[in-house]
Design a protein around this motif. Structure first.
Motif, PDB file in Angstrom:
ATOM      1  N   VAL A 235       3.055   2.579  -4.825  1.00  0.00           N
ATOM      2  CA  VAL A 235       3.303   2.060  -6.180  1.00  0.00           C
ATOM      3  C   VAL A 235       3.610   0.562  -6.116  1.00  0.00           C
ATOM      4  CG1 VAL A 235       4.885   2.152  -8.148  1.00  0.00           C
ATOM      5  CG2 VAL A 235       4.012   4.262  -7.149  1.00  0.00           C
ATOM      6  N   GLY A 236       4.453   0.175  -5.184  1.00  0.00           N
ATOM      7  CA  GLY A 236       4.803  -1.240  -5.046  1.00  0.00           C
ATOM      8  C   GLY A 236       3.599  -2.108  -4.748  1.00  0.00           C
ATOM      9  N   ILE A 237       2.743  -1.652  -3.859  1.00  0.00           N
ATOM     10  CA  ILE A 237       1.567  -2.455  -3.497  1.00  0.00           C
ATOM     11  C   ILE A 237       0.562  -2.483  -4.635  1.00  0.00           C
ATOM     12  CG2 ILE A 237      -0.428  -2.493  -1.944  1.00  0.00           C
ATOM     13  CD1 ILE A 237       1.511  -2.278   0.311  1.00  0.00           C
ATOM     14  N   VAL A 238       0.395  -1.375  -5.339  1.00  0.00           N
ATOM     15  CA  VAL A 238      -0.523  -1.354  -6.484  1.00  0.00           C
ATOM     16  C   VAL A 238      -0.039  -2.328  -7.568  1.00  0.00           C
ATOM     17  CG1 VAL A 238      -1.309   0.069  -8.427  1.00  0.00           C
ATOM     18  CG2 VAL A 238      -1.483   0.932  -6.090  1.00  0.00           C
ATOM     19  N   LEU A 239       1.251  -2.281  -7.875  1.00  0.00           N
ATOM     20  CA  LEU A 239       1.786  -3.185  -8.904  1.00  0.00           C
ATOM     21  C   LEU A 239       1.690  -4.648  -8.469  1.00  0.00           C
ATOM     22  CD1 LEU A 239       4.941  -1.179 -10.069  1.00  0.00           C
ATOM     23  CD2 LEU A 239       2.741  -1.431 -11.254  1.00  0.00           C
ATOM     24  N   ASN A 240       2.043  -4.918  -7.226  1.00  0.00           N
ATOM     25  CA  ASN A 240       1.964  -6.288  -6.717  1.00  0.00           C
ATOM     26  C   ASN A 240       0.521  -6.778  -6.691  1.00  0.00           C
ATOM     27  OD1 ASN A 240       2.774  -8.718  -5.571  1.00  0.00           O
ATOM     28  ND2 ASN A 240       2.680  -7.913  -3.489  1.00  0.00           N
ATOM     29  N   SER A 241      -0.395  -5.924  -6.265  1.00  0.00           N
ATOM     30  CA  SER A 241      -1.809  -6.300  -6.220  1.00  0.00           C
ATOM     31  C   SER A 241      -2.358  -6.559  -7.617  1.00  0.00           C
ATOM     32  CB  SER A 241      -2.629  -5.207  -5.529  1.00  0.00           C
ATOM     33  OG  SER A 241      -2.252  -5.102  -4.174  1.00  0.00           O
ATOM     34  N   ALA A 242      -1.955  -5.737  -8.574  1.00  0.00           N
ATOM     35  CA  ALA A 242      -2.405  -5.941  -9.957  1.00  0.00           C
ATOM     36  C   ALA A 242      -1.865  -7.256 -10.504  1.00  0.00           C
ATOM     37  CB  ALA A 242      -1.958  -4.776 -10.831  1.00  0.00           C
ATOM     38  N   ALA A 243      -0.605  -7.557 -10.204  1.00  0.00           N
ATOM     39  CA  ALA A 243      -0.001  -8.792 -10.688  1.00  0.00           C
ATOM     40  C   ALA A 243      -0.675 -10.026 -10.087  1.00  0.00           C
ATOM     41  CB  ALA A 243       1.495  -8.810 -10.370  1.00  0.00           C
ATOM     42  N   ARG A 244      -1.156  -9.906  -8.867  1.00  0.00           N
ATOM     43  CA  ARG A 244      -1.781 -11.045  -8.182  1.00  0.00           C
ATOM     44  C   ARG A 244      -3.300 -11.052  -8.319  1.00  0.00           C
ATOM     45  NH1 ARG A 244       1.855 -13.459  -4.367  1.00  0.00           N
ATOM     46  NH2 ARG A 244       3.803 -12.297  -4.320  1.00  0.00           N
TER      47      ARG A 244
ATOM     48  N   TYR B 203      -5.431  -8.848  -6.965  1.00  0.00           N
ATOM     49  CA  TYR B 203      -6.146  -8.345  -5.795  1.00  0.00           C
ATOM     50  C   TYR B 203      -6.980  -7.146  -6.204  1.00  0.00           C
ATOM     51  CZ  TYR B 203      -2.752 -11.042  -3.048  1.00  0.00           C
ATOM     52  OH  TYR B 203      -1.972 -12.030  -2.527  1.00  0.00           O
ATOM     53  N   GLU B 204      -8.195  -7.090  -5.687  1.00  0.00           N
ATOM     54  CA  GLU B 204      -9.095  -5.994  -6.025  1.00  0.00           C
ATOM     55  C   GLU B 204      -9.755  -5.449  -4.773  1.00  0.00           C
ATOM     56  OE1 GLU B 204     -11.876  -7.699  -8.735  1.00  0.00           O
ATOM     57  OE2 GLU B 204     -10.482  -7.686 -10.411  1.00  0.00           O
ATOM     58  N   GLY B 205     -10.528  -4.405  -4.943  1.00  0.00           N
ATOM     59  CA  GLY B 205     -11.302  -3.848  -3.847  1.00  0.00           C
ATOM     60  C   GLY B 205     -10.435  -3.256  -2.764  1.00  0.00           C
ATOM     61  N   ARG B 206     -10.741  -3.643  -1.533  1.00  0.00           N
ATOM     62  CA  ARG B 206     -10.046  -3.073  -0.378  1.00  0.00           C
ATOM     63  C   ARG B 206      -8.701  -3.720  -0.091  1.00  0.00           C
ATOM     64  NH1 ARG B 206     -14.832  -3.341   3.945  1.00  0.00           N
ATOM     65  NH2 ARG B 206     -14.798  -5.448   3.157  1.00  0.00           N
ATOM     66  N   THR B 207      -8.418  -4.847  -0.679  1.00  0.00           N
ATOM     67  CA  THR B 207      -7.196  -5.588  -0.344  1.00  0.00           C
ATOM     68  C   THR B 207      -5.925  -4.758  -0.493  1.00  0.00           C
ATOM     69  OG1 THR B 207      -8.274  -7.671  -0.918  1.00  0.00           O
ATOM     70  CG2 THR B 207      -5.869  -7.677  -0.814  1.00  0.00           C
ATOM     71  N   PRO B 208      -5.705  -4.051  -1.610  1.00  0.00           N
ATOM     72  CA  PRO B 208      -4.494  -3.225  -1.695  1.00  0.00           C
ATOM     73  C   PRO B 208      -4.433  -2.143  -0.611  1.00  0.00           C
ATOM     74  CG  PRO B 208      -5.449  -3.499  -3.858  1.00  0.00           C
ATOM     75  CD  PRO B 208      -6.434  -4.046  -2.876  1.00  0.00           C
ATOM     76  N   LEU B 209      -5.585  -1.571  -0.262  1.00  0.00           N
ATOM     77  CA  LEU B 209      -5.616  -0.546   0.780  1.00  0.00           C
ATOM     78  C   LEU B 209      -5.251  -1.139   2.142  1.00  0.00           C
ATOM     79  CD1 LEU B 209      -8.848   1.325  -0.310  1.00  0.00           C
ATOM     80  CD2 LEU B 209      -6.502   2.166  -0.482  1.00  0.00           C
ATOM     81  N   VAL B 210      -5.748  -2.329   2.411  1.00  0.00           N
ATOM     82  CA  VAL B 210      -5.432  -3.010   3.667  1.00  0.00           C
ATOM     83  C   VAL B 210      -3.938  -3.337   3.726  1.00  0.00           C
ATOM     84  CG1 VAL B 210      -5.841  -5.084   5.053  1.00  0.00           C
ATOM     85  CG2 VAL B 210      -7.754  -3.956   3.911  1.00  0.00           C
ATOM     86  N   LEU B 211      -3.393  -3.849   2.639  1.00  0.00           N
ATOM     87  CA  LEU B 211      -1.963  -4.175   2.601  1.00  0.00           C
ATOM     88  C   LEU B 211      -1.110  -2.930   2.800  1.00  0.00           C
ATOM     89  CD1 LEU B 211      -1.925  -6.685  -0.391  1.00  0.00           C
ATOM     90  CD2 LEU B 211      -1.586  -7.219   2.026  1.00  0.00           C
ATOM     91  N   TYR B 212      -1.463  -1.855   2.133  1.00  0.00           N
ATOM     92  CA  TYR B 212      -0.711  -0.605   2.256  1.00  0.00           C
ATOM     93  C   TYR B 212      -0.777  -0.081   3.688  1.00  0.00           C
ATOM     94  CZ  TYR B 212       0.728   4.218   1.592  1.00  0.00           C
ATOM     95  OH  TYR B 212       1.374   5.411   1.698  1.00  0.00           O
TER      96      TYR B 212
END
Length: 125
Positions: free
Chosen positions: A48-57, A59-68
């Protein structure tokens, strides 16, 4: 980067596997039912934290998955690195004694290990 050729589907698999690994690593530190529930929820809270942070910044595609995936792997590696310390603390807690406070040297060592692990995982991913 060892994972530059992974597809989005493969990143999903890596994210799920790393989340399960963190849940198992956290379960090994749980001593009560409440702790076990918290341990199981850690990967979900991280997602949830990474999805929210990625949406705020944006980030799309694979980036949130890589960060998680990177975050989960770092936490699992640190659990493995500090297994003796964690086991000693859990033994104290289970025996009814208070856990020891971390010393300044232990805190510095943890911080250095965290930074080194983070850099290593980021480099490898």
């Amino acid at each position: 980067m060892l994972t530059s050729t992974l597809s989005t589907g493969q990143w999903w698999v890596a994210a799920i596997v790393s989340g399960i690994a963190l849940a198992l690593a956290a379960q090994s530190m749980a001593t009560t039912t409440r702790d076990k529930l918290i341990a199981v929820s850690l990967p979900l809270v991280g997602a949830v934290g990474i999805v929210l942070n990625s949406a705020a910044r944006g980030y799309e595609g694979r980036t949130p998955l890589v960060l998680y995936t990177a975050t989960m792997i770092v936490l699992v590696v640190l659990r493995i690195l500090f297994a003796p310390y964690v086991s000693r603390q859990l033994a104290l807690k289970r025996s009814g004694k208070p856990m020891e406070d971390m010393t300044g040297k232990q805190t510095a060592l943890f911080f250095l290990a965290f930074v080194a692990t983070l850099i290593s995982v980021a480099f490898l991913l």
